[in-house]
Every structure is written in structure tokens, then in C-alpha cells.
Design a protein around this motif. Structure first.
Motif, short mmCIF file in Angstrom:
data_model
loop_
_atom_site.label_atom_id
_atom_site.label_comp_id
_atom_site.label_asym_id
_atom_site.label_seq_id
_atom_site.Cartn_x
_atom_site.Cartn_y
_atom_site.Cartn_z
N HIS A 27 -7.18 -8.17 10.48
CA HIS A 27 -6.48 -8.38 9.21
C HIS A 27 -6.45 -9.88 8.94
O HIS A 27 -6.29 -10.67 9.86
CB HIS A 27 -5.03 -7.87 9.31
CG HIS A 27 -4.16 -8.37 8.19
ND1 HIS A 27 -4.07 -7.74 6.98
CD2 HIS A 27 -3.37 -9.49 8.10
CE1 HIS A 27 -3.25 -8.43 6.19
NE2 HIS A 27 -2.81 -9.49 6.84
N ARG A 78 -11.08 -14.74 5.01
CA ARG A 78 -11.53 -13.50 4.34
C ARG A 78 -13.06 -13.42 4.35
O ARG A 78 -13.63 -12.35 4.54
CB ARG A 78 -11.03 -13.43 2.89
CG ARG A 78 -9.52 -13.40 2.72
CD ARG A 78 -8.88 -12.08 3.05
NE ARG A 78 -9.22 -10.98 2.18
CZ ARG A 78 -8.65 -9.77 2.26
NH1 ARG A 78 -7.71 -9.53 3.17
NH2 ARG A 78 -9.02 -8.80 1.47
N ASP A 131 -4.48 -12.16 2.17
CA ASP A 131 -5.42 -12.19 1.04
C ASP A 131 -5.11 -13.27 0.00
O ASP A 131 -5.86 -13.44 -0.95
CB ASP A 131 -5.53 -10.80 0.40
CG ASP A 131 -4.21 -10.33 -0.20
OD1 ASP A 131 -3.24 -11.12 -0.21
OD2 ASP A 131 -4.15 -9.17 -0.63
N HIS A 182 0.81 -1.23 0.00
CA HIS A 182 0.00 0.00 0.00
C HIS A 182 0.83 1.28 0.00
O HIS A 182 0.27 2.37 0.06
CB HIS A 182 -0.94 0.01 1.21
CG HIS A 182 -1.94 -1.11 1.20
ND1 HIS A 182 -2.83 -1.30 0.17
CD2 HIS A 182 -2.17 -2.13 2.09
CE1 HIS A 182 -3.58 -2.36 0.42
NE2 HIS A 182 -3.19 -2.90 1.57
MG MG Z 1 -4.88 -6.59 2.42
#
Ligand code: MG
Ligand code: IDP
Length: 380
Positions: A356, A326, A359, A293
Motif C-alpha cells: 500500500h 505510487r 495516494d 472504500h
Molecule cells: Mg488507495
């Protein structure tokens, strides 16, 4: 006042609405110096938020007479009022929050450990004396905060259930009182640092940062939490499709005592804890974990948030664990997450989304390596 109001905000005054701490301390110092007591800033911090007679009793000991006690208290309050009258200012965000609360059908009370005279002086000087449906002062209760009496009386006078009241506080004793009253508590770090306010459900550095969604979210979470039926735990056998994923219980979840609930939700789905630790993520680790990010507009804030207080890192193992976690977490923005997911139930906003989860299988491997050594991961 909305006709059938169902929710309320109960405001503490000193340190939440107006920054009066310095004047309280100076007034105490003046009144107690006459009794030969050197009232330090540390003493002041220690007794912050308590009622006068409790403070005087603790500072001067048992042998003090009731008359002497009253005399000191009167003198302290008179000198406080003369100090505060020309100087008092509203803290940032107060008026805007009051406006948005009344627009959203919250009713409001003021519940303070201060004598009514001070409350009147302050609320009138600040032009907010007509904002409250009810005001509870030191004279109305037999015991001050952390006893919940003051907040319970406020809720009763508004005819709102304690569970539908949000208390805004800055003092540790006040937060304890709110929780004992069965209310939700929003804490603002005007007086104490975050680490001391962790008993609150939500902590902000300024009331300017409070959104109406986050307050309504607090009330909704409470309802969902109470109505929630635990699913039966499915214990699965190890198979060849075992995957591992990294889960972080983020700072906002830790502050709101949600670590157990979040880990529990994942365990309920048969996912197994194979490694777990609590740590305060430093900037370097945060930047490596969120490297993908870098350069995004929210990056700097994300690093500040994830490093703000300690977190819990967990490695979960299970068949298809990465994708399943997720799903159980829900999408990044709690407002868009499916009902019943962890983020929908507990998240506050797109950043403070409590949890968190890796992913992809690839990312999971990298992330687990950042937080754990191979020896720290247990193989059943
Ligand atoms: Mg992520
Ligand atoms: P994820 O956690 O669902 O995988 P990512 O897109 O990887 O979501 O973002 C990482 C974290 O960064 C999010 O969980 C959230 O805390 C924060 N974040 C993501 N998008 C935003 C945003 O638009 N504003 C503020 N914070 C964000």
C-alpha cells in the motif's frame, strides 16, 4: 503429456488431495497402543508428514529392532487402508485444479511420504491414478520430508528443472522440503493454520481459491527475481519539497518474505525510511485506514485480508515521495501494472497486491497519523 513441457506441479497426497489425517491418527493409535504407547493428537501433529520409520524411531526410542519397526509399520498401514477404503473423499478444488493445470501445459507428479500401496489405493479409489506422469513414494527415498529428496526425484523423473516446479503441500515439513529443493510452494491450510505455513510462496485456505494466473505469476516472479539487477542507490539531500508517505507491506507480501525486497526497491530510489513497525492490524484500524472504500463490493474481503496476518508499516520520506512511491508500486491491479513495478513483479491479484502507498499528500498525513505517533518518526 505436452511434448515440450517446461513446468510442473508436484502434489503431496495426504491433506492436499484427500483428507486422510483422522484415519492415519487412528491407525497409529491402534498400532502403538499394543506397544503400550498412548499416541496423542499432539504427537500426531508433531510428526505429521514424516515417514513411518522416523515416527516409530522417535516414539519408541533407539532400542527398537528393525523387525519390530517393520511389524508396527505394516500393522499401521493395514489398519489405515481398511479405515480409509470405504471413507476416502477428494478435498475441494482438486479435480478442477488438475484440469486447469493440464489445460495450461503443466505436467504433474505425486510425491508422498506414504508407502506406494496407500498411494495406489487412494488414487485408484479416487479415480485419479492416471493423472500423474510419475509417482514417488516412501520406498523411493532414503530420507523423508523435510529432506528435499522426494521432490528432487519427482522433478528428475519429469525432466523439469526444480525452479520450474510448484509443490502443493499442507505440512510444514513438506514446505521446508520444497524450499530446500529450490521449488516454489503453494500451501493449503487443510491441516495447519496459516501462521505455520509462512515459508510457502503462496497460501490458500482451499484449492478452490487457486487461479492459474497466480501459479504462472509465481513462476514468472521467480524468473524476474533472479534476473533482477539492483539499481545503484541514489542518496538525496533533504530539500524543501520533502514529503512523507505511508507504505504498508501487506499480509501476502509478509507471508512470502517480501518485506525486505519491497522496502529495498523503495530505498533504491533514494527514499528514506523515517519510521517502521510490525503490527497486526485490527478490524477498527483497518476500517479507518480503508474508510474511503466502505460500501464497495470488495470492502469486507479487503478488511479480512489486511487483518489476516501481521504487516509492516513504514513511513518513507523523499522529494515528491507520494507520487514517486505510487509509480514504483504500479497500479492497483498487478495484471495491469507496468513491468518492473513492485505490484507487477510480486502481486498475485487485484486484492493481494503486496503493498500500500498513500495516494495524496493529504491522505498520507491522515494515514501516517493512524499508524504512528509523531515521536515515532525520525527526523534526520
Ligand atoms: Mg488507495
Ligand atoms: P490502491 O491500493 O492502489 O490505492 P485502492 O483503490 O485504494 O487501491 O484499493 C485499496 C485496496 O483494496 C487495493 O490495494 C486492493 O488490495 C484492494 N482492492 C481494490 N480494488 C479491488 C477489487 O476490485 N477487488 C478486490 N480488492 C480490491
Amino acid at each position: 503429456m505436452p511434448e515440450n513441457a517446461t513446468k510442473a506441479v508436484i502434489w503431496d497426497m495426504d491433506g492436499v488431495i484427500a483428507d486422510t489425517a483422522l484415519y492415519h491418527m487412528q491407525a497409529w493409535q491402534k498400532a502403538l497402543r499394543k506397544k503400550g504407547v498412548d499416541f496423542t493428537e499432539e504427537d500426531f501433529q508433531k510428526y505429521f508428514g514424516q515417514r513411518n520409520e522416523e515416527i516409530i524411531g522417535k516414539v519408541l526410542g533407539e532400542e527398537i529392532t528393525k523387525d519390530e519397526m517393520d511389524e508396527i509399520a505394516i500393522e499401521k498401514e493395514e489398519s489405515f487402508r481398511s479405515l480409509v477404503r470405504p471413507n476416502v473423499r477428494l478435498l475441494p478444488g482438486v479435480i478442477d485444479l488438475m484440469k486447469v493445470l493440464s489445460k495450461n501445459d503443466f505436467i504433474m507428479a505425486l510425491a508422498s511420504s506414504t508407502p506406494m500401496k496407500n498411494i495406489q489405493l487412494l488414487t485408484q479409489s479416487l479415480g485419479i491414478d492416471r493423472c500423474f506422469q510419475s509417482i514417488i513414494s516412501a520406498e523411493d527415498v532414503t530420507e523423508g520430508k523435510p529432506n528435499p529428496q522426494v521432490f528432487l526425484l519427482a522433478a528428475e523423473s519429469l525432466a523439469i528443472e526444480p525452479g520450474n516446479c510448484i509443490v502443493i503441500e499442507d505440512a510444514v515439513a513438506g514446505i521446508t522440503a520444497a524450499k530446500k529443493a529450490g521449488m516454489l510452494c503453494l500451501a493449503v491450510t487443510n491441516t495447519h493454520p496459516r501462521e505455520r505455513l509462512v515459508e510457502a510462496d503462496l497460501i490458500v485456505d482451499t484449492l478452490e481459491a487457486v487461479t492459474i494466473e497466480s501459479l504462472i505469476g509465481l513462476l514468472n516472479n521467480r524468473l524476474k527475481k533472479e534476473n533482477r539487477v539492483y539499481r545503484e542507490v541514489v542518496v538525496r539531500k533533504r530539500s524543501l519539497d520533502m514529503e512523507r508517505s505511508l507504505v504498508l507491506i501487506k499480509p501476502d507480501a509478509m507471508q512470502r518474505n517480501l518485506a525486505g525486497v519491497i522496502i529495498g526497491r523503495l530505498e533504491e530510489h533514494g527514499l528514506k525510511v523515517v519510521a517502521l513497525k510490525m503490527l497486526h492490524v485490527d478490524k477498527a484500524l483497518a476500517e479507518r485506514h480503508y474508510a474511503i472504500h466502505i460500501g464497495k463490493p470488495f470492502f469486507e474481503d479487503l478488511i479480512k485480508y489486511i487483518t489476516s496476518t501481521p504487516i509492516v508499516a513504514v513511513v518513507f520520506e523523499g522529494e515528491g515521495a507520494v507520487e514517486e512511491i505510487r509509480k514504483i508500486m504500479g497500479v492497483t491491479d498487478p495484471a495491469k501494472a507496468d513491468a518492473g513495478t513492485i505490484r507487477a513483479d510480486f502481486g498475485t491479484d487485484i486484492q493481494k497486491n503486496v503493498v500500500h502507498g498513500s495516494d495524496s499528500i493529504e491522505t498520507a498525513k491522515k494515514e501516517i497519523d493512524l499508524f504512528f505517533t509523531p515521536e515515532e518518526i525520525y527526523t534526520y
